[in-house]
Write a protein that holds these residues in place. Sequence first.
Motif, PDB file in Angstrom:
ATOM      1  N   LEU A 184       9.528   5.116 -10.096  1.00 12.60           N
ATOM      2  CA  LEU A 184       9.300   3.896  -8.697  1.00 12.60           C
ATOM      3  C   LEU A 184      10.004   5.244  -7.761  1.00 12.60           C
ATOM      4  N   SER A 186       9.434   7.439  -6.787  1.00  9.98           N
ATOM      5  CA  SER A 186       8.183   8.432  -5.983  1.00  9.98           C
ATOM      6  C   SER A 186       7.211   7.581  -5.743  1.00  9.98           C
ATOM      7  N   ILE A 187       7.830   6.417  -5.843  1.00  8.36           N
ATOM      8  CA  ILE A 187       6.868   5.167  -5.135  1.00  8.36           C
ATOM      9  C   ILE A 187       6.939   5.165  -3.540  1.00  8.36           C
ATOM     10  N   GLY A 188       8.855   5.199  -3.693  1.00 11.35           N
ATOM     11  CA  GLY A 188       9.669   5.055  -2.516  1.00 11.35           C
ATOM     12  C   GLY A 188      10.628   4.012  -2.313  1.00 11.35           C
ATOM     13  N   ALA A 189      10.724   3.266  -3.622  1.00 12.93           N
ATOM     14  CA  ALA A 189      11.686   2.004  -4.184  1.00 12.93           C
ATOM     15  C   ALA A 189      12.740   2.427  -3.690  1.00 12.93           C
ATOM     16  N   GLN A 193      15.423  -1.358  -5.909  1.00  8.50           N
ATOM     17  CA  GLN A 193      14.047  -1.786  -6.471  1.00  8.50           C
ATOM     18  C   GLN A 193      13.827  -1.478  -7.760  1.00  8.50           C
ATOM     19  N   THR A 197      13.782  -3.290 -11.044  1.00 11.30           N
ATOM     20  CA  THR A 197      12.363  -3.529 -11.461  1.00 11.30           C
ATOM     21  C   THR A 197      12.727  -1.962 -12.721  1.00 11.30           C
TER      22      THR A 197
ATOM     23  N   ARG B  88       5.969   6.784   0.095  1.00 15.12           N
ATOM     24  CA  ARG B  88       4.760   5.541  -0.149  1.00 15.12           C
ATOM     25  C   ARG B  88       3.532   6.236   0.349  1.00 15.12           C
ATOM     26  N   PHE B  92       2.089   9.437  -7.351  1.00 17.45           N
ATOM     27  CA  PHE B  92       2.575  10.253  -8.462  1.00 17.45           C
ATOM     28  C   PHE B  92       2.455   9.786  -9.945  1.00 17.45           C
ATOM     29  N   SER B 111       4.733  -2.908  -8.875  1.00 17.45           N
ATOM     30  CA  SER B 111       5.720  -2.516  -8.875  1.00 17.45           C
ATOM     31  C   SER B 111       5.715  -1.373  -7.862  1.00 17.45           C
ATOM     32  N   GLY B 112       4.009  -0.877  -7.809  1.00 20.13           N
ATOM     33  CA  GLY B 112       3.707   0.586  -6.697  1.00 20.13           C
ATOM     34  C   GLY B 112       4.071  -0.159  -5.808  1.00 20.13           C
ATOM     35  N   LEU B 114       6.239  -1.551  -3.757  1.00 24.15           N
ATOM     36  CA  LEU B 114       7.805  -2.016  -3.749  1.00 24.15           C
ATOM     37  C   LEU B 114       8.182  -0.926  -2.546  1.00 24.15           C
ATOM     38  N   GLY B 115       7.207   0.378  -1.934  1.00 26.71           N
ATOM     39  CA  GLY B 115       7.246   0.939  -1.576  1.00 26.71           C
ATOM     40  C   GLY B 115       7.926   0.141   0.334  1.00 26.71           C
ATOM     41  N   LEU B 117       8.078  -2.865   0.588  1.00 30.44           N
ATOM     42  CA  LEU B 117       8.610  -4.835   0.379  1.00 30.44           C
ATOM     43  C   LEU B 117       9.968  -3.982   0.663  1.00 30.44           C
ATOM     44  N   ARG B 167      -1.318   1.617 -10.373  1.00 33.79           N
ATOM     45  CA  ARG B 167      -0.199   1.231  -9.474  1.00 33.79           C
ATOM     46  C   ARG B 167       0.199   1.977  -9.026  1.00 33.79           C
ATOM     47  N   GLN B 171       0.375   2.159  -4.428  1.00 30.25           N
ATOM     48  CA  GLN B 171       0.664   2.247  -3.017  1.00 30.25           C
ATOM     49  C   GLN B 171      -0.175   2.785  -1.867  1.00 30.25           C
TER      50      GLN B 171
END
Lengths: 573, 271
Positions: A184, A186-189, A193, A197, B88, B92, B111-112, B114-115, B117, B167, B171
């Motif tokens: 998460l 690395s997703i930028g959460a 979050q 999650t 974002r 990865f 959840s992918g 989330l960046g 949101l 996921r 993004q």
Amino acid sequence: MTASAELSATSSVAQTPRRRRPGRRRSATVGALLLALLGLGAASVIHLEINFATVVHGYANAIGFIDRIWPPELPSGEEVVQQTGFTLATTLLATLLSVAISFPLAVWAAANTTRGTGFRLGSRGVIVAARAVPDIVLAILFVRLFGLGVVPGILAMGLHSVGMVGKLYADALEQVSDKPREALRSIGASRGQQLSTAILPQALPAFIAIGLHRFDINLRHSALLGFVGVTGIGFEMSKAFGALQFGLGIVWAVILLLLCLLSELLSAVVRRSLMRMTTSAEQRALRRLPALLRRRSFYAPAPVQLSTLPTADRPIFPAWSFDRARRIVYAAIAVAVVLWSLLRSGALDLSLSGGLRGFLTTLGLFWPPGTAGVAPDLLRALFVTLEIGLASMLIGALLAIPLGSLAARNVSGHRMIHTTFRGIVLLVRGIPELVLAILFVVIIGLGPVAGALALAIGSIGLLGKLVADSLEEVDHGPLEALNAVGASRTQIYFTAILPQAARAIIGATLYQLDVNIRYATLLGLVGGGGVGFYLLQASHTREYEVITWIVLAIFAVVFALEIFAMTIRRLLA
Amino acid sequence: MTASERNASVISLDRVTKTFDKRIVGLRDVTFTVPPGEFCVLLGSSGAGKSTLLRHISGLHKPTSGKVSVLGTDVETARERTLRSLRRHIGFIFQQFNLVGQLSVLENVCSGALGRLRGPRLGLLAYSSRLRREALQHLDRVGLPDQAFQRADTLSGGQQQRVAIARALMQRPAILLADEPVASLDPDSAKMVMGLLQDIVREQRMTLVSSLHQLDLALSCADRIIGLQRGAIVLDTPACLMNADTVMEVYNNGSPEPMTLQAPTRLGSPG
């Protein structure tokens, strides 16, 4: 990463020959310390005059006691329902309060979710402080503020429980896998979050199990709080014993015992179902149902091949299933119970602001700590409390280690034996210390012997379980090897099992001593001897500074003990 | 490197060196650029610096010296906030999939998002139906349309990695980074997952940088192979010019100990 791991691996290899092995002197030190502890225990047993004669003498008392309580006076059914309702509501709300406070504290206290070292130390400090102040003392404080009722019980147990719930929640958070969070991140959460999650779903089963465990403990404590004016079964009990209506008091004690056993059973069932959540619960539910229902399968439609539908028509929320419906029903029941508790306890009607205004003034009464001119008496009582703790540890260990060993699956080898002894240990665990103490007080009479024996028997529940668990956790390799050699069960136990678990058992016994000293303080309230009597006395005579003195004195004793235990653990490591 | 070259690349590293604790060298003077749409494989044995290199591209590590520029952002000088918005756009894929096992497959895919949101999300219903539908489409793409409402930890390793890919697709990334994406999978699943990644980046014109230690897989799906050894680049060539022998030759040249690169796919322990 890998490079550094390799480097540390090579350096540790290089160091191996130089590393000091735990030498003979070290084990001699541990042996001496443990012998000293056992010696102190034995001395306490002798000094308190706990011997066979005392117990036999008590036998006559017990006969006389049975005469006095027979026939028992039964409270009216309506009264039983009402008081049980108060006790359950108080316990539930207190546990929820502690969970609500513990959650943010645990997030700050856990190494992987904290916002910084300052937050970490701060929240750890709050958690330790909550554990240090007994709930009975908090109850005295809140009864003074809000008067008799359930609210003091909710606040007292709710705040004190943070000491345990907060610590275990933080431990649970630290044990979750960091990998989903890395994804998460690395997703930028954001932090929030990531927490909700990736971390919360992993820790949730542990959180629920810990909450249930604390509910069990609070249910026992709630009765003790009755002795300082928290409404419920405990209050009725203290009223009955105060008025020498022993029959009535015993009936309330039995009701409490049944409640505790019931709650222990219920939470065991919930815990087990939480553990099993990893596989499809739906399939198991199906398997349990009769074949006829299964054939018709009206409640579980055949799995739809979703992929045959175009994407736009496919459901975007889970289909209604037996399992999902059941979960929603459970959640609805839980919410209803909490609402009922809130209404029942009257916690909503109370104006907290009025009580809070007097809060600082009342706190002022507790400070500075003082002895009210009876310092020698207090010190003597403190010494007796320490003796009760040591004596009950010794007798408790002598009872719990054999019983716990028989309860371990890998020791006896017979299913009958270990399930029977597991059952005994579980049963003892279900009996509240208060009920045991009252029982011994009426059999042996007021005084430290009753307290020590009650705690010794109570130790079977906790120490017996810890002993059995640690024996079951040992490496099975040596057992198989000795079995192949042709060793007997007893030989295997002493050669392969006990040595492997010895460190854990010593640790558990020291923990039991800590628990017993804390309880010894509280049991003084019901005539179990020691400093607890002065706790009650001081709250009656409103000499609150004595309460603070006692709390600090007990804290000092427990703290010294913790240092002793840490030394032993370090030497053993 | 000229200015036009820099503009033509989505990832560019210029003389990047990374040392940990001032002693251990993670990367040694690494320079390369990746143009958009390229499937680039980092080849090397464990400890060669592949993961360290990938973590520099996503800004999880910062170089000790040198410049890292990704999608026009200078990673070494960027603040955490800038890095988060950069991440974002970078998907990865991890060796251990890094799914939340307790949540449903669909929620893991959601959840992918989330960046982009705001605020924490508790439960599948906390995501809008538009997002859930988008997640379903990605699950279709990775070939798992029927598993949407299963718990993620009930799937096999290969399936879990495909969920992780879905996921990452959620993004809508410009770059995909994959750190040993098939090392925990059996050979058949490994081929399937690498094939899927290859197809997806071709379709969506994404740039993919993946670390691998299986030579045959690298040769069969990559556009370009970058060989790493002890943190330094020892090989940088289009994949079509190479075969297993030529690659091994480069690796074994001038190296005191023989390479441990595995030519055939190995049986990994599933995750």
